[in-house]
Design a protein around this motif. Structure first.
Motif, PDB file in Angstrom:
ATOM      1  N   PRO A  86     -26.034   0.675  15.550  1.00 50.39           N
ATOM      2  CA  PRO A  86     -25.927   0.755  14.092  1.00 50.39           C
ATOM      3  C   PRO A  86     -26.807   1.867  13.521  1.00 50.39           C
ATOM      4  O   PRO A  86     -27.833   2.236  14.100  1.00 50.39           O
ATOM      5  CB  PRO A  86     -26.420  -0.623  13.625  1.00 50.39           C
ATOM      6  N   LEU A  87     -26.400   2.382  12.388  1.00 51.11           N
ATOM      7  CA  LEU A  87     -27.198   3.365  11.656  1.00 51.11           C
ATOM      8  C   LEU A  87     -27.808   2.677  10.441  1.00 51.11           C
ATOM      9  O   LEU A  87     -27.073   2.164   9.584  1.00 51.11           O
ATOM     10  CB  LEU A  87     -26.328   4.540  11.206  1.00 51.11           C
ATOM     11  N   VAL A  88     -29.123   2.662  10.380  1.00 49.02           N
ATOM     12  CA  VAL A  88     -29.829   2.063   9.249  1.00 49.02           C
ATOM     13  C   VAL A  88     -30.721   3.130   8.623  1.00 49.02           C
ATOM     14  O   VAL A  88     -31.545   3.750   9.310  1.00 49.02           O
ATOM     15  CB  VAL A  88     -30.680   0.848   9.681  1.00 49.02           C
ATOM     16  N   VAL A  89     -30.545   3.354   7.330  1.00 53.77           N
ATOM     17  CA  VAL A  89     -31.363   4.299   6.570  1.00 53.77           C
ATOM     18  C   VAL A  89     -32.050   3.495   5.472  1.00 53.77           C
ATOM     19  O   VAL A  89     -31.418   3.105   4.490  1.00 53.77           O
ATOM     20  CB  VAL A  89     -30.500   5.429   5.967  1.00 53.77           C
ATOM     21  N   ASN A  90     -33.332   3.223   5.652  1.00 54.92           N
ATOM     22  CA  ASN A  90     -34.042   2.368   4.698  1.00 54.92           C
ATOM     23  C   ASN A  90     -34.258   3.047   3.352  1.00 54.92           C
ATOM     24  O   ASN A  90     -34.189   2.401   2.307  1.00 54.92           O
ATOM     25  CB  ASN A  90     -35.399   1.941   5.285  1.00 54.92           C
ATOM     26  N   ASP A  91     -34.545   4.354   3.376  1.00 58.20           N
ATOM     27  CA  ASP A  91     -34.699   5.115   2.136  1.00 58.20           C
ATOM     28  C   ASP A  91     -34.163   6.525   2.376  1.00 58.20           C
ATOM     29  O   ASP A  91     -34.809   7.338   3.045  1.00 58.20           O
ATOM     30  CB  ASP A  91     -36.162   5.164   1.708  1.00 58.20           C
ATOM     31  N   ALA A  92     -33.000   6.790   1.827  1.00 53.78           N
ATOM     32  CA  ALA A  92     -32.327   8.061   2.098  1.00 53.78           C
ATOM     33  C   ALA A  92     -33.135   9.255   1.600  1.00 53.78           C
ATOM     34  O   ALA A  92     -33.048  10.348   2.164  1.00 53.78           O
ATOM     35  CB  ALA A  92     -30.940   8.061   1.460  1.00 53.78           C
ATOM     36  N   GLY A 109     -28.301   7.379  -7.148  1.00 56.50           N
ATOM     37  CA  GLY A 109     -27.707   7.695  -5.857  1.00 56.50           C
ATOM     38  C   GLY A 109     -28.038   6.677  -4.778  1.00 56.50           C
ATOM     39  O   GLY A 109     -28.787   5.712  -4.976  1.00 56.50           O
ATOM     40  N   VAL A 110     -27.480   6.911  -3.615  1.00 58.26           N
ATOM     41  CA  VAL A 110     -27.681   6.030  -2.467  1.00 58.26           C
ATOM     42  C   VAL A 110     -29.132   6.119  -2.005  1.00 58.26           C
ATOM     43  O   VAL A 110     -29.678   7.211  -1.819  1.00 58.26           O
ATOM     44  CB  VAL A 110     -26.743   6.440  -1.305  1.00 58.26           C
ATOM     45  N   ARG A 111     -29.761   4.967  -1.828  1.00 55.93           N
ATOM     46  CA  ARG A 111     -31.111   4.923  -1.256  1.00 55.93           C
ATOM     47  C   ARG A 111     -31.111   4.184   0.083  1.00 55.93           C
ATOM     48  O   ARG A 111     -31.825   4.569   1.005  1.00 55.93           O
ATOM     49  CB  ARG A 111     -32.077   4.238  -2.233  1.00 55.93           C
ATOM     50  N   PHE A 112     -30.308   3.115   0.172  1.00 55.48           N
ATOM     51  CA  PHE A 112     -30.256   2.316   1.408  1.00 55.48           C
ATOM     52  C   PHE A 112     -28.841   2.328   1.972  1.00 55.48           C
ATOM     53  O   PHE A 112     -27.854   2.268   1.230  1.00 55.48           O
ATOM     54  CB  PHE A 112     -30.660   0.872   1.123  1.00 55.48           C
ATOM     55  N   TYR A 113     -28.762   2.422   3.299  1.00 59.32           N
ATOM     56  CA  TYR A 113     -27.468   2.384   3.994  1.00 59.32           C
ATOM     57  C   TYR A 113     -27.647   1.689   5.338  1.00 59.32           C
ATOM     58  O   TYR A 113     -28.616   1.947   6.073  1.00 59.32           O
ATOM     59  CB  TYR A 113     -26.940   3.804   4.227  1.00 59.32           C
ATOM     60  N   ALA A 114     -26.699   0.813   5.666  1.00 55.94           N
ATOM     61  CA  ALA A 114     -26.628   0.226   7.012  1.00 55.94           C
ATOM     62  C   ALA A 114     -25.163   0.179   7.414  1.00 55.94           C
ATOM     63  O   ALA A 114     -24.332  -0.384   6.675  1.00 55.94           O
ATOM     64  CB  ALA A 114     -27.244  -1.169   7.045  1.00 55.94           C
ATOM     65  N   GLY A 115     -24.834   0.792   8.538  1.00 57.51           N
ATOM     66  CA  GLY A 115     -23.436   0.871   8.971  1.00 57.51           C
ATOM     67  C   GLY A 115     -23.281   0.558  10.453  1.00 57.51           C
ATOM     68  O   GLY A 115     -24.108   0.967  11.273  1.00 57.51           O
ATOM     69  N   ILE A 116     -22.225  -0.170  10.780  1.00 57.16           N
ATOM     70  CA  ILE A 116     -21.888  -0.520  12.164  1.00 57.16           C
ATOM     71  C   ILE A 116     -20.639   0.271  12.562  1.00 57.16           C
ATOM     72  O   ILE A 116     -19.613   0.177  11.880  1.00 57.16           O
ATOM     73  CB  ILE A 116     -21.598  -2.021  12.323  1.00 57.16           C
ATOM     74  N   PRO A 117     -20.674   1.055  13.643  1.00 60.91           N
ATOM     75  CA  PRO A 117     -19.467   1.774  14.085  1.00 60.91           C
ATOM     76  C   PRO A 117     -18.354   0.785  14.437  1.00 60.91           C
ATOM     77  O   PRO A 117     -18.613  -0.277  15.017  1.00 60.91           O
ATOM     78  CB  PRO A 117     -19.936   2.538  15.332  1.00 60.91           C
ATOM     79  N   LEU A 118     -17.124   1.141  14.072  1.00 61.24           N
ATOM     80  CA  LEU A 118     -15.955   0.297  14.339  1.00 61.24           C
ATOM     81  C   LEU A 118     -15.058   0.985  15.354  1.00 61.24           C
ATOM     82  O   LEU A 118     -14.743   2.171  15.221  1.00 61.24           O
ATOM     83  CB  LEU A 118     -15.173   0.040  13.051  1.00 61.24           C
ATOM     84  N   ARG A 119     -14.616   0.221  16.348  1.00 62.90           N
ATOM     85  CA  ARG A 119     -13.816   0.760  17.450  1.00 62.90           C
ATOM     86  C   ARG A 119     -12.424   0.158  17.458  1.00 62.90           C
ATOM     87  O   ARG A 119     -12.221  -0.993  17.083  1.00 62.90           O
ATOM     88  CB  ARG A 119     -14.495   0.469  18.796  1.00 62.90           C
ATOM     89  N   LEU A 120     -11.481   0.965  17.942  1.00 62.62           N
ATOM     90  CA  LEU A 120     -10.146   0.484  18.250  1.00 62.62           C
ATOM     91  C   LEU A 120     -10.154  -0.156  19.640  1.00 62.62           C
ATOM     92  O   LEU A 120     -11.119   0.004  20.398  1.00 62.62           O
ATOM     93  CB  LEU A 120      -9.145   1.634  18.205  1.00 62.62           C
ATOM     94  N   PRO A 121      -9.089  -0.863  20.014  1.00 61.49           N
ATOM     95  CA  PRO A 121      -9.046  -1.474  21.346  1.00 61.49           C
ATOM     96  C   PRO A 121      -9.220  -0.482  22.491  1.00 61.49           C
ATOM     97  O   PRO A 121      -9.701  -0.859  23.563  1.00 61.49           O
ATOM     98  CB  PRO A 121      -7.663  -2.129  21.382  1.00 61.49           C
ATOM     99  N   ASP A 138     -35.747  -2.975   3.367  1.00 61.22           N
ATOM    100  CA  ASP A 138     -35.812  -3.230   4.802  1.00 61.22           C
ATOM    101  C   ASP A 138     -34.551  -3.961   5.229  1.00 61.22           C
ATOM    102  O   ASP A 138     -33.858  -4.581   4.406  1.00 61.22           O
ATOM    103  CB  ASP A 138     -37.044  -4.071   5.138  1.00 61.22           C
ATOM    104  N   PHE A 139     -34.264  -3.884   6.519  1.00 59.25           N
ATOM    105  CA  PHE A 139     -33.089  -4.570   7.067  1.00 59.25           C
ATOM    106  C   PHE A 139     -33.530  -5.181   8.390  1.00 59.25           C
ATOM    107  O   PHE A 139     -33.792  -4.466   9.363  1.00 59.25           O
ATOM    108  CB  PHE A 139     -31.950  -3.563   7.279  1.00 59.25           C
ATOM    109  N   SER A 140     -33.630  -6.493   8.407  1.00 61.46           N
ATOM    110  CA  SER A 140     -34.205  -7.190   9.556  1.00 61.46           C
ATOM    111  C   SER A 140     -33.224  -7.267  10.722  1.00 61.46           C
ATOM    112  O   SER A 140     -32.034  -6.974  10.587  1.00 61.46           O
ATOM    113  CB  SER A 140     -34.612  -8.612   9.147  1.00 61.46           C
ATOM    114  N   ALA A 141     -33.739  -7.699  11.868  1.00 65.00           N
ATOM    115  CA  ALA A 141     -32.879  -7.900  13.033  1.00 65.00           C
ATOM    116  C   ALA A 141     -31.818  -8.956  12.752  1.00 65.00           C
ATOM    117  O   ALA A 141     -30.685  -8.846  13.215  1.00 65.00           O
ATOM    118  CB  ALA A 141     -33.736  -8.303  14.232  1.00 65.00           C
TER     119      ALA A 141
END
Length: 321
Positions: A86-92, A109-121, A138-141
């Motif tokens: 995952p990509l986590v940006v606590n403060d852009a 504007g955007v300050r926080f971002y958390a993204g999970i890559p999505l895959r095809l089969p 913050d973004f915890s486990a």
């Protein structure tokens, strides 16, 4: 600002995305449920399921006040697809990759971002499930685990869409997918006044491969043909296993002469494959091509004409043996 890099497998990734049908069909309901849930669960201003094509980030679903389409060059998700984790940006504003990004620089504007890559089969990374906020955080486990669970549900929806339009053995578009995509392609070609040509193919003596060497070798022959199709044609051409030993290629923005040249190239590649002698059988095929008549044609007539031309070649090939 650091623009997202291009993945090393970009051509294959884009091909998988296009053939998945996710860009063409607008079934948003299951993804809307996920973004609504993500927005509430993490108390953020925006939650999205995004797809990344060649130049743009396209929201399959978005809950929040952001554009549905953004340039890939400024997208956070363009970065997210470059890594398995995952990509986590606590403060852009504190991150050199994004501090002067136009999505970050303005007051709200955007300050926080958390993204999970999505895959095809097939493993291709085609987008992300992400949450975005206008304040650093913050973004915890535990948060990351919950977001990953939602991403897994999005991938399940991707798999269901792909299963509906993809041939399991070869990975090509199947009959159902072809019928849907062909109608879409015809509509677009009419609007743009572009030629659209269909090549219809049938493997010669395929039954003999099954009878003599077994169905596992027959499956290998079908998969080999699919690989040759992928190697011979453009990413914009729609590759189809229509059923059994029947294949098709839908050539976008191509007239009959251009399709004929492309099919000659495929013929040459099949001949080279046979020269390797890596299998107890050889691949041969018959084919016919037909350009769509935008003034008087219809889909059913188009398919029949391409099939008729293919059968005519098959008869000639049979007579010559």
């Amino acid at each position: 600002m650091k623009a997202p890099a291009t993945p090393p497998n970009e051509a294959e990734r884009l091909l998988s995305l296009r053939q998945s049908g996710l860009l063409e069909f607008d079934n948003r309901q299951p993804y809307d449920r996920l973004t609504r849930l993500a927005k509430r669960l993490f108390n953020v201003s925006v939650a999205m399921v995004n797809l990344i094509d060649e130049r743009t980030q396209i929201a399959k679903s978005v809950d929040g006040a952001v554009p549905a389409v953004l340039p890939r060059s400024v997208s956070f998700c363009g970065h997210a697809i470059l890594q398995p984790e995952p990509l986590v940006v606590n403060d852009a504003r504190e991150d050199s990759r994004f501090a002067d990004n136009p999505l970050v620089a303005h007051e709200n504007g955007v300050r926080f971002y958390a993204g999970i890559p999505l895959r095809l089969p097939d493993g291709a990374v085609v987008g992300s499930l992400c949450v975005v906020d206008q304040t650093p955080r913050d973004f915890s486990a535990q948060d990351l685990a919950a977001l990953s669970d939602l991403a897994a549900l999005a991938e399940d929806e991707f798999a269901a869409s792909c299963a509906a339009t993809t041939d399991e053995l070869t990975g090509l578009i199947n009959r159902r997918g072809f019928n849907q995509f062909a109608a879409f392609a015809l509509s677009g070609a009419r609007r743009r006044a572009e030629p659209l040509t269909l090549a219809w193919m049938d493997l010669d003596r395929f039954k003999q491969i099954n009878d003599r060497f077994g169905h596992s070798e027959g499956d290998e022959a079908l998969k080999a043909m699919a690989r040759l199709l992928r190697g011979a044609f453009r990413e914009t051409d729609l590759l189809v296993r229509y059923g059994g030993d029947e294949f098709a290629v839908l050539f976008s923005d191509t007239d009959e002469q251009g399709a004929w040249i492309a099919m000659q190239y495929l013929t040459e590649q099949v001949a080279k494959f046979n020269q390797t002698g890596s299998h107890p059988w050889t691949l041969t095929f018959s084919w016919g091509i037909c350009e769509f008549d935008h003034h008087n044609g219809d889909l059913e007539q188009w398919l029949k004409e391409a099939d008729r031309k293919m059968f005519s070649m098959k008869q000639k090939n049979s007579a010559a043996r």
